[in-house]
Design a protein around this motif. Structure first.
Motif, mmCIF file in Angstrom:
data_model
loop_
_atom_site.group_PDB
_atom_site.id
_atom_site.type_symbol
_atom_site.label_atom_id
_atom_site.label_comp_id
_atom_site.label_asym_id
_atom_site.label_seq_id
_atom_site.Cartn_x
_atom_site.Cartn_y
_atom_site.Cartn_z
ATOM 1 N N SER A 118 0.853 -1.189 0.000
ATOM 2 C CA SER A 118 0.000 0.000 0.000
ATOM 3 C C SER A 118 0.887 1.236 0.000
ATOM 4 N N TYR A 119 0.495 2.244 -0.779
ATOM 5 C CA TYR A 119 1.298 3.472 -0.879
ATOM 6 C C TYR A 119 0.610 4.656 -0.209
ATOM 7 N N HIS A 120 -0.334 4.364 0.702
ATOM 8 C CA HIS A 120 -1.045 5.445 1.373
ATOM 9 C C HIS A 120 -0.200 6.101 2.465
ATOM 10 N N LEU A 121 0.841 5.415 2.926
ATOM 11 C CA LEU A 121 1.628 5.931 4.050
ATOM 12 C C LEU A 121 3.105 5.801 3.720
ATOM 13 N N ILE A 239 5.641 13.361 19.001
ATOM 14 C CA ILE A 239 4.473 13.270 18.121
ATOM 15 C C ILE A 239 4.459 14.509 17.241
ATOM 16 N N VAL A 240 4.695 14.308 15.940
ATOM 17 C CA VAL A 240 4.869 15.424 15.010
ATOM 18 C C VAL A 240 3.501 15.904 14.505
ATOM 19 N N ALA A 241 3.289 17.226 14.606
ATOM 20 C CA ALA A 241 2.047 17.830 14.121
ATOM 21 C C ALA A 241 2.183 18.361 12.708
ATOM 22 N N GLY A 242 3.401 18.732 12.307
ATOM 23 C CA GLY A 242 3.594 19.258 10.964
ATOM 24 C C GLY A 242 5.021 19.724 10.748
ATOM 25 N N ALA A 243 5.374 19.919 9.484
ATOM 26 C CA ALA A 243 6.694 20.434 9.112
ATOM 27 C C ALA A 243 6.492 21.496 8.042
ATOM 28 N N PHE A 244 7.178 22.624 8.190
ATOM 29 C CA PHE A 244 6.898 23.782 7.360
ATOM 30 C C PHE A 244 8.189 24.357 6.786
ATOM 31 N N ARG A 245 8.096 24.787 5.522
ATOM 32 C CA ARG A 245 9.240 25.415 4.874
ATOM 33 C C ARG A 245 9.472 26.811 5.437
ATOM 34 N N GLY A 285 7.972 4.732 24.818
ATOM 35 C CA GLY A 285 7.164 4.485 23.641
ATOM 36 C C GLY A 285 5.701 4.251 23.979
ATOM 37 N N ALA A 286 5.446 3.654 25.137
ATOM 38 C CA ALA A 286 4.070 3.385 25.547
ATOM 39 C C ALA A 286 3.293 4.681 25.735
ATOM 40 N N GLU A 287 3.923 5.663 26.405
ATOM 41 C CA GLU A 287 3.261 6.953 26.596
ATOM 42 C C GLU A 287 2.995 7.643 25.258
ATOM 43 N N ALA A 288 3.981 7.584 24.372
ATOM 44 C CA ALA A 288 3.850 8.246 23.080
ATOM 45 C C ALA A 288 2.738 7.610 22.248
ATOM 46 N N LEU A 289 2.671 6.278 22.230
ATOM 47 C CA LEU A 289 1.654 5.595 21.431
ATOM 48 C C LEU A 289 0.245 5.840 21.988
ATOM 49 N N LYS A 290 0.149 5.896 23.298
ATOM 50 C CA LYS A 290 -1.148 6.197 23.906
ATOM 51 C C LYS A 290 -1.611 7.598 23.511
ATOM 52 N N ALA A 291 -0.664 8.537 23.511
ATOM 53 C CA ALA A 291 -1.002 9.916 23.163
ATOM 54 C C ALA A 291 -1.324 10.058 21.674
ATOM 55 N N ILE A 292 -0.548 9.392 20.802
ATOM 56 C CA ILE A 292 -0.754 9.573 19.354
ATOM 57 C C ILE A 292 -2.073 8.936 18.915
ATOM 58 N N ARG A 293 -2.482 7.855 19.568
ATOM 59 C CA ARG A 293 -3.764 7.247 19.213
ATOM 60 C C ARG A 293 -4.916 8.209 19.548
ATOM 61 N N GLU A 294 -4.812 8.890 20.684
ATOM 62 C CA GLU A 294 -5.841 9.838 21.064
ATOM 63 C C GLU A 294 -5.848 11.046 20.130
ATOM 64 N N ILE A 295 -4.638 11.518 19.730
ATOM 65 C CA ILE A 295 -4.539 12.672 18.836
ATOM 66 C C ILE A 295 -5.090 12.328 17.453
ATOM 67 N N LYS A 297 -7.296 10.182 16.792
ATOM 68 C CA LYS A 297 -8.734 9.937 16.894
ATOM 69 C C LYS A 297 -9.518 11.237 17.020
ATOM 70 N N THR A 298 -8.971 12.226 17.755
ATOM 71 C CA THR A 298 -9.746 13.418 18.084
ATOM 72 C C THR A 298 -9.270 14.695 17.401
ATOM 73 N N HIS A 299 -8.027 14.713 16.890
ATOM 74 C CA HIS A 299 -7.507 15.999 16.408
ATOM 75 C C HIS A 299 -6.868 15.946 15.026
ATOM 76 N N ASN A 300 -5.955 15.006 14.800
ATOM 77 C CA ASN A 300 -5.188 14.996 13.536
ATOM 78 C C ASN A 300 -4.846 13.559 13.168
ATOM 79 N N LYS A 301 -5.533 13.031 12.151
ATOM 80 C CA LYS A 301 -5.312 11.636 11.770
ATOM 81 C C LYS A 301 -3.972 11.430 11.069
ATOM 82 N N ASP A 302 -3.315 12.534 10.670
ATOM 83 C CA ASP A 302 -2.023 12.432 9.989
ATOM 84 C C ASP A 302 -0.833 12.628 10.919
ATOM 85 N N ALA A 303 -1.073 12.777 12.228
ATOM 86 C CA ALA A 303 0.044 12.910 13.172
ATOM 87 C C ALA A 303 0.873 11.627 13.157
#
Length: 311
Positions: A118-121, A239-245, A285-295, A297-303
């Motif tokens: 799959s080339y979606h990610l 947990i990365v929210a974005g990257a900008f030029r 890693g456990a804390e990060a994965l718990k946080a990224i799943r919540e993010i 789900k509720t804020h940014n599916k591309d995080a």
């Protein structure tokens, strides 16, 4: 157990993730490419493949599941084995196994496993924020052909006889050159005069400013001390929210995330010159994965998760 989710998390950091007694997902870095037919530019990426010959348990997947689900290593191995048994039964029944964001696996007519990635990610974290784009076709040769066509229809030629019948053109050219040289000389003299005037005015203004500074009396009243409690974010899991030029867009993103209740920050520039903004950094890693799943789900599916030790 969402086995594909754990495998997907590991593919960001490792080149080989093995499912014991089933096969291994492999990643290979591919440079940026250009499709000559569509004029499309593709960013560097990781290409995922599957090798059913690699089945030996290296412990990577089991250790990761044990760490995330807070279960013993042996229990994690048993859960994987149970899942593998189900996957194999699906394959023997002719069904297609879909691993989300990774690819699909199916048996062919000869009983061999076929894998379609799959080339979606893009699992290459350095390419985050870089998407494909199409460049318009350059048509320089078309204009060249048009000019050649015009020249054939309307030929341009200057003969010796025509030059002799117009001697005044020669004198007009000489007069034009003389006037141009005179104009350049006058222009240069005028510019020099302006620069001299500006320099004298600047020196006078500086003298007046120094005089006013020497005459001024400053009274500074000490202010009461203020104690600020600042919590410094640490950890190698981000947990990365974005990257900008453009860094201004980076600051806008931080302001937006703060308004949404997060504690974002900048973690520097990656090797592609992009300013990276993270929701936060975590020690495990456990804390990060718990946080990224919540993010997601509720804020940014591309995080996405970046594992990196910051300087």
């Amino acid at each position: 157990m969402q086995l594909e989710t754990y495998i997907s998390d590991l593919l960001y950091r490792y080149e080989c993730v093995t499912i014991p007694n089933f096969g291994a997902f492999l990643t290979q870095r591919v440079s940026a490419t250009i499709d000559d037919n569509t004029n499309t530019f593709y960013a560097p990426k990781k290409v995922v493949s599957f090798n059913e010959q690699i089945q030996k348990n290296d412990g990577l997947l089991a250790h990761y599941i044990a760490d995330i689900e807070k279960i013993p290593f042996e229990i994690a191995n048993k859960k994987i084995a149970k899942r593998v048994k189900i996957l194999k039964s699906y394959l023997t029944q002719g069904e297609t196994l879909t691993f989300k964001n990774i690819g699909e696996i199916v048996f062919n007519s000869e009983g061999k496993i076929l894998f379609e990635p799959s080339y979606h990610l893009n699992y290459l974290t350095d390419s985050f924020g870089l998407t494909q784009f199409v460049s318009p076709l350059v048509t320089r040769e078309v204009y060249k052909e048009e000019v050649e066509t015009i020249e054939k229809v309307i030929p341009i030629a200057v003969t010796t006889e025509k030059r002799k019948t117009r001697p005044y053109l020669k004198y007009a050219a000489i007069a034009f050159i003389a006037l141009t040289l005179g104009g350049l000389g006058a222009s240069k003299f005028y510019v020099n005069q302006i620069e001299t005037h500006n320099q004298l005015a600047q020196e006078e203004a500086t003298k007046q400013l120094d005089s006013k500074i020497q005459q001024a009396t400053f009274s500074l009243n000490p202010l009461p001390a203020i104690t600020l409690n600042v919590t410094k974010q640490t950890g190698n899991y981000h947990i990365v929210a974005g990257a900008f030029r453009i860094e201004e867009n980076c600051d806008k993103k931080i302001k937006q995330l703060k308004a949404d209740g997060f504690s974002p920050r900048k973690i520097g520039v990656n090797k592609y010159g992009l300013h990276q903004v993270v929701y936060g950094s975590y020690e495990t890693g456990a804390e990060a994965l718990k946080a990224i799943r919540e993010i997601r789900k509720t804020h940014n599916k591309d995080a996405w998760l970046l594992v990196k030790k910051l300087d």
